[in-house]
Design a protein around this motif. Structure first.
Motif, mmCIF file in Angstrom:
data_model
loop_
_atom_site.group_PDB
_atom_site.id
_atom_site.type_symbol
_atom_site.label_atom_id
_atom_site.label_comp_id
_atom_site.label_asym_id
_atom_site.label_seq_id
_atom_site.Cartn_x
_atom_site.Cartn_y
_atom_site.Cartn_z
ATOM 1 N N PRO A 138 0.840 -1.200 0.000
ATOM 2 C CA PRO A 138 0.000 0.000 0.000
ATOM 3 C C PRO A 138 0.875 1.249 0.000
ATOM 4 C CG PRO A 138 -0.747 -1.572 1.666
ATOM 5 C CD PRO A 138 0.587 -2.049 1.174
ATOM 6 N N ALA A 139 0.535 2.220 -0.844
ATOM 7 C CA ALA A 139 1.303 3.464 -0.922
ATOM 8 C C ALA A 139 0.355 4.604 -1.243
ATOM 9 C CB ALA A 139 2.394 3.365 -1.991
ATOM 10 N N LEU A 158 -3.930 12.540 -1.032
ATOM 11 C CA LEU A 158 -3.970 13.194 -2.340
ATOM 12 C C LEU A 158 -4.078 12.184 -3.469
ATOM 13 C CD1 LEU A 158 -1.140 15.822 -1.732
ATOM 14 C CD2 LEU A 158 -3.609 16.132 -1.432
ATOM 15 N N ALA A 159 -3.498 11.019 -3.292
ATOM 16 C CA ALA A 159 -3.549 9.958 -4.291
ATOM 17 C C ALA A 159 -3.103 8.671 -3.629
ATOM 18 C CB ALA A 159 -2.654 10.284 -5.491
ATOM 19 N N ALA A 160 -3.542 7.535 -4.175
ATOM 20 C CA ALA A 160 -3.195 6.246 -3.573
ATOM 21 C C ALA A 160 -3.131 5.179 -4.656
ATOM 22 C CB ALA A 160 -4.234 5.857 -2.512
ATOM 23 N N ASN A 161 -2.368 4.118 -4.389
ATOM 24 C CA ASN A 161 -2.369 3.002 -5.333
ATOM 25 C C ASN A 161 -3.507 2.031 -4.999
ATOM 26 O OD1 ASN A 161 -1.439 1.513 -3.136
ATOM 27 N ND2 ASN A 161 0.534 0.964 -4.051
ATOM 28 N N ARG A 208 -11.998 1.190 0.469
ATOM 29 C CA ARG A 208 -12.696 2.324 -0.122
ATOM 30 C C ARG A 208 -11.742 3.079 -1.037
ATOM 31 N NH1 ARG A 208 -14.453 6.768 3.551
ATOM 32 N NH2 ARG A 208 -14.111 7.949 1.653
ATOM 33 N N ARG A 209 -12.295 3.986 -1.816
ATOM 34 C CA ARG A 209 -11.461 4.911 -2.590
ATOM 35 C C ARG A 209 -10.756 5.827 -1.590
ATOM 36 N NH1 ARG A 209 -9.940 5.988 -8.088
ATOM 37 N NH2 ARG A 209 -9.637 8.232 -8.345
ATOM 38 N N LEU A 210 -9.424 5.732 -1.540
ATOM 39 C CA LEU A 210 -8.703 6.417 -0.487
ATOM 40 C C LEU A 210 -8.450 7.889 -0.798
ATOM 41 C CD1 LEU A 210 -7.459 5.888 2.264
ATOM 42 C CD2 LEU A 210 -5.349 5.176 1.142
#
Length: 294
Positions: free
Chosen positions: A116-117, A127-130, A139-141
């Motif tokens: 996870p990053a 701001l953004a996630a993989n 969930r949409r992080l």
């Protein structure tokens, strides 16, 4: 409220007199050190220290601050925070409301396939996630504020296995961030919201603890794959935005590594949002935001 004065008072209250060689007896009613004791230990006048705690002395010298830090037993993070509170400008520039990650940073997230990053700003908003980070949180992080998730949602409380330690880290991070960004209205609003809605946040906030986290253990209790003990690395970006790249990994051959692989196999797309009392949901990665992260 004068943040420097409040910080000095809370640090003074936590020092046990016997640890600095001051004898105590049953008649002592002060929690921690007295003002005159701090003044004596640091080599400043009692009147000057009293004025510092009352917010009437401005911009003490670096030598005085270092002496106070030694007398109060401050660690490196607290010492830096003390200097910042004493010497920050009266009118610091306001931060932009959000940051747009550079495309190169988004490619870095996509390259981290087995851990996870995510990118997080100084307010602890993602701001953004993989994909694996989305699956970890269920969930949409992107757009999620981690502090709200920790303190205000049942899903957040259930996900973090060591929830109480997580709350200490979260409050300490926000305290430090408030020192870096004293005129950020969105950060102030977030802190006010958490104080209004969470008794634990309110109790921890008044302690004025500051913390920074560069690496360490993070433990999750995932509803689908069970316990996940990962190693977290926080990489501060080389700019003044306060944005960090967070990567959470597990050593090959461990149960956590196997569980991360199992989690990655659960779906080909990020899990849908589970709500969880955190209203700050993000849109697509490339959404229009006012500032680029350098």
């Amino acid at each position: 409220m004068d943040e420097l004065a409040a910080f000095l008072r809370t640090r003074r209250a936590r020092v046990l007199p016997e640890t600095v060689g001051i004898p105590t007896d049953a008649r002592r009613r002060v929690s921690g050190l007295r003002r005159e004791e701090v003044a004596h230990l640091s080599g400043v006048s009692v009147d000057y220290y009293v004025r510092l705690e009352q917010g009437r002395a401005r911009q003490p010298s670096a030598q005085v601050l270092d002496a106070l830090a030694r007398a109060l037993g401050l660690d490196g993070v607290e010492r830096e925070h003390l200097h910042r509170l004493a010497h920050r400008p009266a009118h610091a520039p306001r931060r932009a409301s959000a940051a747009r990650p550079r495309p190169e940073l988004l490619r870095v997230l996509d390259l981290v396939a087995d851990a996870p990053a995510f990118l997080i700003d100084h307010r602890m908003t993602v701001l953004a996630a993989n994909r694996l980070a989305d699956l970890l949180y269920g969930r949409r992080l992107q757009g999620l504020n981690i502090a709200r998730h920790v303190f205000l949602s049942e899903e957040g409380r259930a996900l973090f296995a060591d929830w109480e330690a997580c709350t200490l880290d979260t409050v300490g991070h926000l305290r430090l961030s408030a020192g870096h960004h004293p005129d950020d209205p969105e950060l102030a609003a977030l802190i006010g919201e958490l104080a209004m809605r969470s008794d634990r946040f309110r109790r921890l906030w008044v302690r004025a603890d500051v913390r920074t986290r560069t690496h360490g253990r993070k433990t999750y209790q995932h509803p689908s794959v069970g316990p996940l003990e990962v190693h977290q690395e926080n990489f501060a970006l080389p700019d003044a935005t306060g944005t960090e790249l967070v990567v959470q990994s597990a050593a090959p051959g461990t149960a956590a590594h196997d569980n991360l692989r199992l989690l990655a196999s659960l779906g080909a797309t990020p899990a849908p949002s589970a709500g969880g009392g955190c209203p700050a949901e993000g849109g697509d990665r490339g959404g229009a935001l006012p500032e680029e992260v350098a």
